[in-house]
Design a protein around this motif. Structure first.
Motif, PDB file in Angstrom:
ATOM      1  N   SER A  44       0.896  -1.060  -0.066  1.00 52.47           N
ATOM      2  CA  SER A  44       0.108  -0.071   0.017  1.00 52.47           C
ATOM      3  C   SER A  44       0.861   1.214  -0.013  1.00 52.47           C
ATOM      4  O   SER A  44       0.366   2.218  -0.735  1.00 52.47           O
ATOM      5  N   GLU A  45       1.970   1.180   0.599  1.00 50.48           N
ATOM      6  CA  GLU A  45       2.963   2.297   0.829  1.00 50.48           C
ATOM      7  C   GLU A  45       3.385   2.662  -0.586  1.00 50.48           C
ATOM      8  O   GLU A  45       3.821   3.708  -1.269  1.00 50.48           O
ATOM      9  N   GLN A  46       4.015   1.315  -1.423  1.00 50.12           N
ATOM     10  CA  GLN A  46       4.240   1.588  -2.597  1.00 50.12           C
ATOM     11  C   GLN A  46       3.436   2.184  -3.679  1.00 50.12           C
ATOM     12  O   GLN A  46       3.869   3.091  -4.439  1.00 50.12           O
ATOM     13  N   GLY A  55       0.249  10.994  -9.790  1.00 51.07           N
ATOM     14  CA  GLY A  55      -1.235  11.365  -9.994  1.00 51.07           C
ATOM     15  C   GLY A  55      -2.207  10.152  -9.833  1.00 51.07           C
ATOM     16  O   GLY A  55      -1.742   9.183 -10.001  1.00 51.07           O
ATOM     17  N   ILE A  56      -3.491  10.624  -9.546  1.00 52.46           N
ATOM     18  CA  ILE A  56      -4.336   9.630  -9.330  1.00 52.46           C
ATOM     19  C   ILE A  56      -5.227   9.157 -10.710  1.00 52.46           C
ATOM     20  O   ILE A  56      -5.985   8.182 -10.771  1.00 52.46           O
ATOM     21  N   HIS A  68      -6.135   5.818 -12.187  1.00 49.37           N
ATOM     22  CA  HIS A  68      -4.585   5.211 -12.291  1.00 49.37           C
ATOM     23  C   HIS A  68      -4.820   3.719 -11.362  1.00 49.37           C
ATOM     24  O   HIS A  68      -5.158   3.385 -10.405  1.00 49.37           O
ATOM     25  N   PRO A  69      -4.158   2.724 -12.057  1.00 49.14           N
ATOM     26  CA  PRO A  69      -4.271   1.127 -11.538  1.00 49.14           C
ATOM     27  C   PRO A  69      -3.642   1.067 -10.217  1.00 49.14           C
ATOM     28  O   PRO A  69      -4.435   0.266  -9.253  1.00 49.14           O
ATOM     29  N   ALA A  70      -2.790   1.990  -9.609  1.00 45.58           N
ATOM     30  CA  ALA A  70      -2.300   1.857  -8.431  1.00 45.58           C
ATOM     31  C   ALA A  70      -3.293   2.179  -7.062  1.00 45.58           C
ATOM     32  O   ALA A  70      -3.185   2.116  -6.164  1.00 45.58           O
ATOM     33  N   ILE A  71      -4.576   2.980  -7.588  1.00 49.53           N
ATOM     34  CA  ILE A  71      -5.640   3.414  -6.705  1.00 49.53           C
ATOM     35  C   ILE A  71      -6.232   2.001  -6.035  1.00 49.53           C
ATOM     36  O   ILE A  71      -6.347   2.007  -4.991  1.00 49.53           O
ATOM     37  N   ALA A  72      -6.398   0.920  -7.096  1.00 51.02           N
ATOM     38  CA  ALA A  72      -6.933  -0.103  -6.578  1.00 51.02           C
ATOM     39  C   ALA A  72      -5.912  -0.931  -5.623  1.00 51.02           C
ATOM     40  O   ALA A  72      -6.419  -1.657  -4.653  1.00 51.02           O
ATOM     41  N   ILE A  73      -4.543  -1.043  -6.081  1.00 51.08           N
ATOM     42  CA  ILE A  73      -3.652  -1.577  -5.378  1.00 51.08           C
ATOM     43  C   ILE A  73      -3.585  -1.054  -3.977  1.00 51.08           C
ATOM     44  O   ILE A  73      -3.504  -1.873  -3.145  1.00 51.08           O
TER      45      ILE A  73
END
Length: 109
Positions: A44-46, A55-56, A68-73
């Motif tokens: 979650s920190e990554q 950005g989101i 951004h796919p990292a939102i779900a991660i």
């Protein structure tokens, strides 16, 4: 019981796990849950750091902004962390987590 903290975890997460191990006597299955909680926290920190940098939103192949796919991660990892911590039922403070489950969890009053 001697537990070996995995080296792939971040230094702050390894310190947190060491503190938990110093405060609680964990069985091997508890330690595995704790390790998975640490992995979820690190993930979650990554994702959070990536989102802070990129950005989101991100453009799709047509140039239209999409989430951004990292939102779900980040979201999934935070949820996993909180759930694993609650499953461990430790009376330990952890950032961004709900209190551990208690025996009367969900009971009507």
């Amino acid at each position: 019981m001697k537990h070996i903290i995995p080296k792939h975890l971040s230094a702050p997460t390894r310190r947190w796990i060491k503190q938990i191990l110093a405060d609680f006597d964990l069985e091997s299955f508890h330690f595995r849950l704790l390790t998975k909680a640490g992995e979820a926290w690190d993930r979650s920190e990554q994702a959070r750091e990536l989102l802070a940098k990129e950005g989101i939103t991100t453009p799709d192949r047509y140039g239209v902004a999409k989430t951004h796919p990292a939102i779900a991660i980040e979201r999934d990892s935070r949820l996993a962390f909180a759930r694993l911590l609650r499953e461990l039922a430790l009376d330990a403070a952890a950032p961004d987590s709900r209190p551990p489950r208690t025996p009367d969890y969900g009971a009507r009053r």
